[in-house]
Design a protein around this motif. Structure first.
Motif, mmCIF file in Angstrom:
data_model
loop_
_atom_site.group_PDB
_atom_site.id
_atom_site.type_symbol
_atom_site.label_atom_id
_atom_site.label_comp_id
_atom_site.label_asym_id
_atom_site.label_seq_id
_atom_site.Cartn_x
_atom_site.Cartn_y
_atom_site.Cartn_z
ATOM 1 N N ALA A 79 -39.895 -47.181 1.111
ATOM 2 C CA ALA A 79 -39.804 -46.792 2.991
ATOM 3 C C ALA A 79 -38.518 -48.465 3.418
ATOM 4 N N LEU A 80 -38.233 -48.204 4.198
ATOM 5 C CA LEU A 80 -37.391 -49.392 5.282
ATOM 6 C C LEU A 80 -37.635 -48.553 7.062
ATOM 7 N N PRO A 81 -36.983 -49.031 8.013
ATOM 8 C CA PRO A 81 -36.781 -48.463 9.233
ATOM 9 C C PRO A 81 -35.559 -48.560 9.294
ATOM 10 N N GLY A 82 -35.067 -47.132 9.862
ATOM 11 C CA GLY A 82 -33.873 -47.180 10.521
ATOM 12 C C GLY A 82 -33.240 -47.751 11.525
ATOM 13 N N PRO A 83 -32.625 -47.938 11.399
ATOM 14 C CA PRO A 83 -31.921 -48.767 12.686
ATOM 15 C C PRO A 83 -32.185 -48.647 14.123
ATOM 16 N N MET A 84 -31.462 -46.938 14.225
ATOM 17 C CA MET A 84 -32.059 -46.798 15.469
ATOM 18 C C MET A 84 -32.890 -46.950 15.911
ATOM 19 N N THR A 85 -34.674 -46.569 14.945
ATOM 20 C CA THR A 85 -36.013 -47.046 15.681
ATOM 21 C C THR A 85 -36.190 -48.289 15.595
ATOM 22 N N MET A 86 -35.667 -49.334 14.819
ATOM 23 C CA MET A 86 -35.824 -50.785 15.069
ATOM 24 C C MET A 86 -35.495 -50.818 16.484
ATOM 25 N N ILE A 87 -33.718 -50.660 16.859
ATOM 26 C CA ILE A 87 -33.542 -51.224 18.341
ATOM 27 C C ILE A 87 -34.802 -50.611 19.371
ATOM 28 N N ASP A 88 -34.988 -49.783 18.927
ATOM 29 C CA ASP A 88 -36.117 -49.168 19.502
ATOM 30 C C ASP A 88 -38.293 -49.538 20.472
ATOM 31 N N THR A 89 -37.737 -50.666 19.132
ATOM 32 C CA THR A 89 -38.970 -51.439 19.420
ATOM 33 C C THR A 89 -38.832 -52.924 19.813
ATOM 34 N N LEU A 90 -37.595 -53.230 19.871
ATOM 35 C CA LEU A 90 -37.386 -54.886 20.915
ATOM 36 C C LEU A 90 -36.890 -55.130 22.065
ATOM 37 N N TYR A 91 -36.943 -56.438 22.287
ATOM 38 C CA TYR A 91 -36.640 -55.895 24.098
ATOM 39 C C TYR A 91 -35.033 -56.645 23.382
ATOM 40 N N ASP A 92 -33.174 -55.879 23.604
ATOM 41 C CA ASP A 92 -32.641 -57.297 23.731
ATOM 42 C C ASP A 92 -32.335 -58.557 24.718
ATOM 43 N N ALA A 93 -32.062 -58.905 24.674
ATOM 44 C CA ALA A 93 -31.757 -60.576 25.561
ATOM 45 C C ALA A 93 -30.630 -61.115 25.308
ATOM 46 N N HIS A 94 -29.946 -60.552 23.604
ATOM 47 C CA HIS A 94 -29.181 -60.839 22.910
ATOM 48 C C HIS A 94 -27.530 -60.219 22.741
ATOM 49 N N TYR A 95 -28.062 -58.995 22.662
ATOM 50 C CA TYR A 95 -26.087 -58.050 22.476
ATOM 51 C C TYR A 95 -25.866 -57.339 22.947
ATOM 52 N N LYS A 96 -27.769 -57.148 24.240
ATOM 53 C CA LYS A 96 -27.012 -55.982 25.169
ATOM 54 C C LYS A 96 -26.852 -55.004 24.719
ATOM 55 N N SER A 97 -26.866 -54.615 24.012
ATOM 56 C CA SER A 97 -26.226 -53.493 23.400
ATOM 57 C C SER A 97 -26.438 -52.415 22.447
ATOM 58 N N ARG A 98 -27.601 -51.338 22.467
ATOM 59 C CA ARG A 98 -28.362 -50.438 21.973
ATOM 60 C C ARG A 98 -27.347 -50.361 20.483
ATOM 61 N N GLU A 99 -25.972 -49.900 20.475
ATOM 62 C CA GLU A 99 -25.469 -49.523 19.211
ATOM 63 C C GLU A 99 -25.080 -50.563 18.752
#
Length: 342
Positions: free
Chosen positions: A130-150
């Motif tokens: 098992a690996l985490p999926g991309p969408m679930t990964m972004i939902d467990t972080l605060y994004d101060a760099h890309y500033k775009s979930r997608e």
């Protein structure tokens, strides 16, 4: 796999008490350094033996080598600062202190490949990782760099694809991506979530799976489930998109949930991991209860595409309860397998 109704687990199994605190999700390691490496391998052997003795057909490491189903992978990436933390809403359900994306994310070396090679050496059975999926990964972080979930999801998809290809080369037969976020962010799933998942599996020759569920049996999840009404039709919003995708198996929560079984018809043609074990209860299912769930599912998925499984991971349960549930899963599948062969 040629066996009819091959059984597997959707995710984690309990860790032994000498490795982490029992019956606690995401418990810290009790060991460190070389002792931790050895302890994880010993726990993996033990988890594998439990699965084999219970009659599970497609085995895994029981997630003995990872503390958290998402952050253990992210900890090995560049661009994420675990010291710089922010509080975010996880899957619109509960608040959590999470690490911050501070720069371009990248993977300098494999994360789970050595663990997968170790598991491969222990058994000739098909193995699933098992690996985490991309969408679930972004939902467990605060994004101060890309500033775009997608945009961040696409970056993670590329990294996951690198890891998945090396897992495949290590002998993994099925690579599963955990995407509980698919049951929450429906518009994003259809707009780009499934597309990023497709990027994560690009070029793989082994089988691929996506695990979508309503979560572990912890209070935050069980409280949320009480708000979902008598019928949980969330799958209805995303399964048509997944049916068109290249993913091979779709893992769904079915037993003791309020999911109408006929929703599986929306992914007709796909292999389906039917969750026939409730991970939010200490009650061990009877083989006949498991068989009843599988019979209902067989109305909507062909027998050669049905994979009996658990609803989600069982890390928060005691080892005795989890082992009993695995035995019930195998016995229930055997009942229906016999019925189909007569």
């Amino acid at each position: 796999m040629n066996k009819l109704l091959p059984t597997s687990t959707a995710g984690s199994l309990p860790k032994p008490s000498w490795l982490a605190q029992p019956e606690k999700l995401w418990s810290p390691w009790k060991l460190d350094g070389e002792e931790l490496v050895e302890g994880k391998q010993d726990a993996l052997r033990l988890s594998l033996a439990d699965q084999q003795q219970a009659g599970i057909d497609i085995v895994s490491d029981g997630e003995q080598t990872r503390q958290h189903f998402v952050t253990t992978f992210i900890e090995h990436l560049d661009g994420v600062d675990f010291e710089k933390r922010e509080t975010v809403r996880i899957r619109d359900r509960y608040d959590a202190s999470v690490p911050t994306v501070v720069g371009a994310v990248s993977r300098q070396k494999p994360v789970f490949v050595e663990d997968a090679k170790f598991l491969r050496r222990q058994t000739t059975q098909p193995i699933k990782w098992a690996l985490p999926g991309p969408m679930t990964m972004i939902d467990t972080l605060y994004d101060a760099h890309y500033k775009s979930r997608e945009k961040l999801a696409w970056e993670f998809a590329k990294i996951l694809n690198e890891e998945a290809k090396e897992l495949e080369a290590a002998g993994v037969d099925i690579i599963q991506f955990d995407e509980p976020a698919f049951n929450v962010f429906f518009a994003e799933v259809n707009e780009w979530g499934v597309a990023t998942l497709e990027r994560a599996i690009e070029g793989l020759k082994c089988e691929t799976a996506v695990h979508i569920c309503y979560g572990y049996g912890i209070k935050a999840n069980t409280d949320w489930k009480k708000t979902l009404g008598d019928e949980w039709r969330q799958y209805e919003k995303t399964l048509p998109t997944l049916q068109k995708s290249s993913i091979d198996l779709i893992s769904l929560e079915c037993h003791n949930s309020h999911v109408p079984m006929d929703l599986i018809e929306l992914i007709r043609g796909k292999k389906v991991m039917v969750g026939a074990i409730d991970v939010a209860s200490n009650t061990i299912e009877t083989p006949e209860e498991v068989a009843a769930t599988l019979r209902k599912a067989l109305q909507f998925v062909d027998a050669d595409k049905l994979y009996p499984s658990t609803n989600c991971g069982m890390a928060p349960l005691s080892r005795k309860i989890a082992t009993g549930k695995l035995q019930a899963l195998s016995a229930g599948a055997a009942i229906v397998r016999q019925e189909l062969s007569t």
